[in-house]
Design a protein around this motif. Sequence first.
Motif, short mmCIF file in Angstrom:
data_model
loop_
_atom_site.label_atom_id
_atom_site.label_comp_id
_atom_site.label_asym_id
_atom_site.label_seq_id
_atom_site.Cartn_x
_atom_site.Cartn_y
_atom_site.Cartn_z
N ASP A 403 0.84 -1.21 0.00
CA ASP A 403 0.00 0.00 0.00
C ASP A 403 0.87 1.26 0.00
OD1 ASP A 403 -2.19 -1.66 0.09
OD2 ASP A 403 -2.57 -1.38 2.24
N ASP A 435 -7.12 -0.58 -3.45
CA ASP A 435 -8.05 -1.10 -2.45
C ASP A 435 -8.68 -2.37 -3.00
OD1 ASP A 435 -9.90 -1.60 -0.50
OD2 ASP A 435 -11.11 0.21 -0.84
N ASN A 438 -12.49 -3.30 -2.42
CA ASN A 438 -13.53 -2.68 -3.24
C ASN A 438 -13.40 -3.16 -4.68
OD1 ASN A 438 -15.36 -1.08 -4.57
ND2 ASN A 438 -14.27 0.85 -4.19
N ALA A 441 -13.04 -0.47 -7.31
CA ALA A 441 -11.93 0.49 -7.27
C ALA A 441 -11.18 0.46 -8.59
CB ALA A 441 -10.98 0.16 -6.13
#
Length: 530
Positions: A403, A435, A438, A441
Amino acid sequence: MRQDQVKPELWRPLLSSAASRRQLFAYAAGVAGVVALAQVPGSANDPAPPLRANPFTLGVSSGDPRPDGIVLWTRLATEPLADDGSGGMPPEPVPVRWEIAEDDRMRRVVRKGVATARPELAHSVHVEVKGLRAGREYWYRFMAGGETSVTGRTKTAPDPRWNTEVAFAYASCQQWESGFYTAYRDMAAQDLDLVGHLGDYIYELGIGATGGVRRTQLSAAHNAPTMTLSQYRLRYALTNSDPDLQAARAAAPWFVTLDDHDVEDNWGSDLSPTGGSPENFLRRRAAAFRAAFENQPMRPSTLPTGPDMSIYQRIQYGGLATFHVLDERQFRSPADINARLDPARTMLGAQQEAWLLDGLGRSRSTWNIMANQVMMFQLDRLTDPGLQQLNPDTWDGYAAGRDRLWAGIAERGVSNPVVITGDAHVNCAAELKADYANPDAPPVGVEFLGTSITSGGDGSDMTAGGTEWLASNPHLKFFNSQRGYIRCRVAKDTMRADYVVVDKVTTPGGTASVRRSFVVESGRPALQDA
């Protein structure tokens, strides 16, 4: 070696006593002497010991292209499979003449010289040739003991101001006893500017007397795990003796990085995963790194210092592409899937991570290609939504670091980040997400994961696990479990990836074909069928 890659903590187990300290300093002094020897050219007047046979049995290779130069490699071995790893060479220096020309008949020689193949470096030669023209083909050869090597083809990188299209291929995982290197035969026939090897060039496991599926008689020296320098040298000699691999190495310049089997399965900065003593593992790693240097077209400055080696590097290929070649073994935090979200954990180490983000931020290339050993996209291996099974050896075990990397890429506005990967013995194409929780995304990049050359045997187009992976991971767009490599073409507006597969590797005579192709458009990080 760059000072920012030295890990003093790895030496601490060896420094627990005065005797160990003295041994370490003596070893370091010896290594420094070898470094000096690796960079001193030879002379045509140096005495040459008599050689009993052709010394060029392991072929030739070139690597690390720059706009004005290239590295030329060979390793002399009159008996490549001599049990002691010596290649059958006398324990004396051997002068080796080299030439590089503008034509394949070697009539327009533009640079030549003499290098010294020394027993301290397994009679390998690493010649840094400079003063060449950007973005053009060259041919090269070596001469020693009255013999002449095959002629290799290489190519310098384009001038950074040029938007020259780039054709490259990459491979990984080539366990010698698991199959024939049919994919390399096909790769050698392509018109490539560059080839990358992403790790597991050798496997450290013992090989039986009949050479696995190759049914080649081997001496007992092969039937043991590689632990010592002579054993690693012998394993590289066995691997590099393959004619299809030799053809691919002689057809284009290479860059290489190392993965776990090049030393020991699943090793990392937490040292030996098999529970051996830290001291013994560091000795093993030092031997593995030294043999890797001796048998690959690496720059003399890459020569390891004990168990530390400067592996990560950046190769700019004209104005279109920059290759950021990573090292995901030496500096990673210990594997722990339960701590995957701990921001203190890292795959690359703080210094390499800063180096990567700084280089990505400064890059003016249209495409920024991260050559990466292990899978970066998140892979949930179970379809049950109540369970999540992640692999701690991949970037899933370092999710906070992943990330952080992609947040840094977004902050710097990096142009067209693309990840190329090996290790997994399967083909995958995935869209990378900031992400993964999701599904809607937008993707932030793409990853082309390439299968093995031989590891895992023939494989198949689809497996039960592949069906499960595709169902569990909507960002995963393609799965295939055959053997092969990936061939790419980078242009101003697009990057294309062809998944080349072979129908069999456990017997000779396999056939290569393109299983599927994807295109990524510049400025749009999404996978499209070509």
